[in-house]
Design an enzyme around this catalytic site. Structure first.
Site, PDB file in Angstrom:
ATOM      1  N   GLU A  27      45.691  25.226  47.596  1.00 41.58           N
ATOM      2  CA  GLU A  27      45.903  24.069  48.487  1.00 41.58           C
ATOM      3  C   GLU A  27      47.400  23.809  48.480  1.00 41.58           C
ATOM      4  O   GLU A  27      47.934  23.296  47.494  1.00 41.58           O
ATOM      5  CB  GLU A  27      45.172  22.832  47.945  1.00 41.58           C
ATOM      6  CG  GLU A  27      43.663  22.956  47.901  1.00 41.58           C
ATOM      7  CD  GLU A  27      43.015  22.702  49.252  1.00 41.58           C
ATOM      8  OE1 GLU A  27      43.739  22.451  50.243  1.00 41.58           O
ATOM      9  OE2 GLU A  27      41.786  22.772  49.317  1.00 41.58           O
ATOM     10  N   GLU A  86      58.956  20.985  54.783  1.00 45.32           N
ATOM     11  CA  GLU A  86      58.226  19.875  54.178  1.00 45.32           C
ATOM     12  C   GLU A  86      59.229  18.998  53.416  1.00 45.32           C
ATOM     13  O   GLU A  86      59.899  19.470  52.502  1.00 45.32           O
ATOM     14  CB  GLU A  86      57.160  20.417  53.220  1.00 45.32           C
ATOM     15  CG  GLU A  86      56.245  19.324  52.734  1.00 45.32           C
ATOM     16  CD  GLU A  86      55.147  19.825  51.798  1.00 45.32           C
ATOM     17  OE1 GLU A  86      55.415  20.720  50.974  1.00 45.32           O
ATOM     18  OE2 GLU A  86      54.027  19.308  51.904  1.00 45.32           O
ATOM     19  N   LYS A 124      45.890  21.797  34.266  1.00 48.71           N
ATOM     20  CA  LYS A 124      47.272  21.430  33.935  1.00 48.71           C
ATOM     21  C   LYS A 124      47.779  20.474  34.998  1.00 48.71           C
ATOM     22  O   LYS A 124      48.034  20.871  36.139  1.00 48.71           O
ATOM     23  CB  LYS A 124      48.184  22.665  33.892  1.00 48.71           C
ATOM     24  CG  LYS A 124      49.531  22.330  33.263  1.00 48.71           C
ATOM     25  CD  LYS A 124      50.647  23.278  33.619  1.00 48.71           C
ATOM     26  CE  LYS A 124      51.349  22.957  34.881  1.00 48.71           C
ATOM     27  NZ  LYS A 124      52.048  21.654  34.927  1.00 48.71           N
ATOM     28  N   CYS A 179      50.391  15.507  51.363  1.00 50.22           N
ATOM     29  CA  CYS A 179      50.450  16.813  52.029  1.00 50.22           C
ATOM     30  C   CYS A 179      49.935  16.735  53.454  1.00 50.22           C
ATOM     31  O   CYS A 179      50.247  17.609  54.260  1.00 50.22           O
ATOM     32  CB  CYS A 179      49.677  17.833  51.216  1.00 50.22           C
ATOM     33  SG  CYS A 179      48.036  17.265  50.795  1.00 50.22           S
TER      34      CYS A 179
HETATM   35  P1  NAD Z   1      54.856  22.109  42.747  1.00 50.17           P
HETATM   36  O1  NAD Z   1      54.388  23.329  43.468  1.00 50.17           O
HETATM   37  O2  NAD Z   1      56.266  22.023  42.357  1.00 50.17           O
HETATM   38  O3  NAD Z   1      54.027  21.916  41.400  1.00 50.17           O
HETATM   39  C1  NAD Z   1      52.619  21.851  41.401  1.00 50.17           C
HETATM   40  C2  NAD Z   1      52.125  22.204  40.019  1.00 50.17           C
HETATM   41  O4  NAD Z   1      52.441  23.557  39.747  1.00 50.17           O
HETATM   42  C3  NAD Z   1      52.715  21.381  38.878  1.00 50.17           C
HETATM   43  O5  NAD Z   1      51.698  21.107  37.933  1.00 50.17           O
HETATM   44  C4  NAD Z   1      53.754  22.325  38.297  1.00 50.17           C
HETATM   45  O6  NAD Z   1      54.019  22.083  36.920  1.00 50.17           O
HETATM   46  C5  NAD Z   1      53.066  23.645  38.473  1.00 50.17           C
HETATM   47  N1  NAD Z   1      53.955  24.809  38.489  1.00 50.17           N
HETATM   48  C6  NAD Z   1      55.279  24.857  38.823  1.00 50.17           C
HETATM   49  N2  NAD Z   1      55.735  26.106  38.685  1.00 50.17           N
HETATM   50  C7  NAD Z   1      54.703  26.878  38.277  1.00 50.17           C
HETATM   51  C8  NAD Z   1      54.553  28.250  37.968  1.00 50.17           C
HETATM   52  N3  NAD Z   1      55.574  29.100  38.060  1.00 50.17           N
HETATM   53  N4  NAD Z   1      53.343  28.696  37.575  1.00 50.17           N
HETATM   54  C9  NAD Z   1      52.290  27.864  37.487  1.00 50.17           C
HETATM   55  N5  NAD Z   1      52.368  26.538  37.764  1.00 50.17           N
HETATM   56  C10 NAD Z   1      53.561  26.053  38.163  1.00 50.17           C
HETATM   57  O7  NAD Z   1      54.395  20.880  43.656  1.00 50.17           O
HETATM   58  P2  NAD Z   1      54.673  19.337  43.414  1.00 50.17           P
HETATM   59  O8  NAD Z   1      56.103  19.110  43.728  1.00 50.17           O
HETATM   60  O9  NAD Z   1      54.097  18.910  42.115  1.00 50.17           O
HETATM   61  O10 NAD Z   1      53.743  18.691  44.561  1.00 50.17           O
HETATM   62  C11 NAD Z   1      54.112  18.609  45.885  1.00 50.17           C
HETATM   63  C12 NAD Z   1      53.533  19.771  46.676  1.00 50.17           C
HETATM   64  O11 NAD Z   1      52.128  19.797  46.560  1.00 50.17           O
HETATM   65  C13 NAD Z   1      53.813  19.625  48.157  1.00 50.17           C
HETATM   66  O12 NAD Z   1      54.183  20.880  48.683  1.00 50.17           O
HETATM   67  C14 NAD Z   1      52.470  19.192  48.724  1.00 50.17           C
HETATM   68  O13 NAD Z   1      52.260  19.483  50.086  1.00 50.17           O
HETATM   69  C15 NAD Z   1      51.528  19.928  47.846  1.00 50.17           C
HETATM   70  N6  NAD Z   1      50.197  19.306  47.883  1.00 50.17           N
HETATM   71  C16 NAD Z   1      49.194  19.936  48.580  1.00 50.17           C
HETATM   72  C17 NAD Z   1      47.933  19.375  48.664  1.00 50.17           C
HETATM   73  C18 NAD Z   1      46.819  20.049  49.424  1.00 50.17           C
HETATM   74  O14 NAD Z   1      45.690  19.597  49.307  1.00 50.17           O
HETATM   75  N7  NAD Z   1      47.081  21.099  50.183  1.00 50.17           N
HETATM   76  C19 NAD Z   1      47.684  18.169  48.006  1.00 50.17           C
HETATM   77  C20 NAD Z   1      48.708  17.551  47.303  1.00 50.17           C
HETATM   78  C21 NAD Z   1      49.975  18.146  47.234  1.00 50.17           C
END
Ligand code: NAD
Length: 508
Positions: free
Chosen positions: A266, A396, A191, A300
């Site tokens: 992650e 963050e 997803k 990230c």
């Molecule tokens: P997010 O956590 O808001 O969303 C990530 C994904 O989770 C999306 O596909 C979203 O639709 C889904 N999601 C949201 N609520 C959910 C739920 N209740 N159940 C299941 N899935 C759900 O993050 P974002 O805003 O899309 O991305 C930014 C974040 O991602 C930052 O915190 C960043 O640090 C992190 N990130 C981490 C890495 C890593 O490798 N550690 C890499 C890239 C991004």
């Protein structure tokens, strides 16, 4: 600032390409069935790029069923067959590189130079890496450890993997999830973030063209609450791999744990950038600006907290601010653009909110402004004189904002670097090998660079410590997430009443 580019259809014809829907299930595009539509918006202009129907739970069920049906055949393919398919996939991706770069730039607002030189080549290299690695999945050597038996270890795929990805690097995140999972013989339902589905869908289509069987790679584009939670809790999904924020990661972990799934998380980061007083100041300032601003700071591992030893502090602040001011904001599709917008106006306003609140307790050295125009742009921002425990240092932000703080002793610099809940990445800047080496040992992060910040390579693992999660993407280490180990034990004695049966039958 805004150099108006070409109209959207010339940039990437998303409506045309995804006319059949923004779900990819069992080898074909389909429409979602949630009854709700969603618009992908170009953050550089605010214009709609694609309107599509979101996935509902029925679409997730269909995708999981397709992945489940495909699993026995794909898991039973030889490593050589899986490797061949991934080599073909790398070739298809290379042929389509420009298409991928344009779609990624359009949905994220990334400058074309970034998608052409980083996101897309990185994904092709990752695919080629896993094509090779698919043939090197090994268990431990066999042996007669009990004397009476031969034991060996089989490394087996887990089954259907349910993966969830964020919006900041949609193509690379899809690749990082899909490649190790399928190289190891699993099938997958991914997803993507609902804001940025285009390149995950193109990637799945490329898998089919490369001859990867229908159902091995499926994409469901829906909201986190509906499609995401249903995927994580699905009884036919054997493992959850999630990349995203720490807050959502906790929720995902709760749901996955209730169904006893393997979890790979992650999560967020707040990378420190530690400059010792013997560092090359010019290298550190350039590294800080590039490391903080890459992908408009929505990375990230981006440099977010620069700790600079007192003798270099003022000069570092001055040089870093000057370099930030030289960065050219503009249309992602125009030549001469260094920095694009943030992913959305909501994210831009969130970033601006952090900076506005910080004005009460810190100094905005440069930036801190929303430029004129329609896009979700924000000027590169340097903040000084904030306290270590302030929001701008601890949270963050995920935008083009760098905070700089001074330190005195090496002990203090390392302690400050470790003083947030996160532990994804860090860098140490010094020309003294002992100082730098100490920092690499003592900073608690999944990656520590020395005299650089950001580069990644397919052969090396990426993953967090502390609240940044656990498990690894990329590299052969990722197979630890996507495989399970089976102990097989053969009796070698052919004796009916074995020695250990004395625990049941009579006396010795
Ligand atoms: P997010 O956590 O808001 O969303 C990530 C994904 O989770 C999306 O596909 C979203 O639709 C889904 N999601 C949201 N609520 C959910 C739920 N209740 N159940 C299941 N899935 C759900 O993050 P974002 O805003 O899309 O991305 C930014 C974040 O991602 C930052 O915190 C960043 O640090 C992190 N990130 C981490 C890495 C890593 O490798 N550690 C890499 C890239 C991004």
């Amino acid at each position: 600032m805004h150099n108006p580019g070409k109209s959207i259809p010339e940039r990437f014809p998303a409506h045309e390409r995804f006319a059949a829907g923004a779900q990819y299930i069992a080898g074909r595009f389909t429409q979602g069935t949630s009854g709700r539509t969603y618009a992908v918006v170009d953050p550089a202009t605010g214009e709609e790029v694609l309107s599509y129907e979101l996935a509902g739970v029925a679409d997730v069920d269909a995708a999981v069923a397709a992945a489940r049906a495909a699993f026995p055949g794909w898991a039973g393919a030889t490593p050589g067959e899986r490797s061949d398919a991934l080599h073909k996939l790398a070739a298809v991706l290379a042929e389509r590189a420009e298409d991928f770069a344009r779609a990624e730039s359009l949905q994220c607002g990334k400058p074309l130079k970034l998608t052409r030189e980083f996101d897309v080549p990185g994904t092709i290299d990752n695919t080629a890496f896993f094509a090779g690695a698919a043939r090197h999945l090994q268990g431990q050597s066999a042996g007669e450890y009990s004397g009476d038996h031969t034991s060996y270890v089989r490394r087996e795929p887990i089954g259907v993997v349910g993966s969830i990805a964020p919006w900041n690097y949609p193509l690379q995140m899809a690749a990082w999830k899909i490649l190790p999972a399928i190289a190891a013989g699993n099938t997958i339902v991914l997803k993507p973030a609902e804001l940025t589905p285009l390149t995950s869908l193109l990637f799945a289509e490329a898998c089919t063209e490369a001859g990867i069987p229908d159902g091995v790679v499926n994409i469901v584009t829906g909201t986190g609450k509906e499609a995401g939670e249903h995927l994580v809790g699905h009884p036919d999904v054997a493992m959850t791999s999630f990349t995203g924020s720490t807050a959502v990661g906790k929720r995902v972990a709760e749901i996955a744990t209730a169904t006893v799934k393997r979890i790979h998380l992650e999560l967020g980061g707040k990378a420190p950038f530690v400059v010792f007083d013997d560092a090359d100041l010019e290298a550190a300032a350039n590294g800080a600006v590039a490391g903080a601003l890459i992908n408009t700071g929505q990375d990230c591992t981006a440099a977010t907290r620069a700790y600079v030893q007192r003798p270099l502090y003022e000069a570092f602040v001055e040089r870093t601010a000057a370099l930030m001011e030289s960065v050219r904001l503009g249309d992602p599709f125009a030549a001469g653009t260094d920095l694009g917008p943030l992913i959305s106006h909501a994210q831009r306003d969130r970033v601006a909110g952090f900076v506005e609140r910080a004005r009460a307790y810190a100094r905005v050295v440069t930036g801190g402004e929303i430029p004129d125009g329609k896009g979700a742009y924000y000027r590169p921002t340097l903040i000084a004189d904030a306290a270590q425990d302030s929001e701008i240092v601890q949270s963050e932000i995920f935008g083009p904002v760098l905070v700089v703080l001074p330190f005195d002793s090496d002990d203090e610099g390392i302690a400050l670097a470790n003083d947030t809940p996160y532990g994804l990445a860090a860098s140490a800047w010094s020309r003294d090998v002992y100082r730098a080496n100490r920092a690499t040992r003592e900073i608690k992060a999944g990656c520590v660079w020395v005299n650089d910040h950001i580069p990644i390579i397919s052969e090396m693992p990426h993953g967090g410590y502390k609240a940044s999660g656990f498990g690894k993407d990329m590299s052969a280490y990722s197979f630890e997430e996507y495989t399970q180990i089976k102990h097989v034990m053969f009796d070698n004695t052919a004796v009916a009443r074995k020695d250990w049966h004395r625990t049941i039958f009579g006396d010795r």
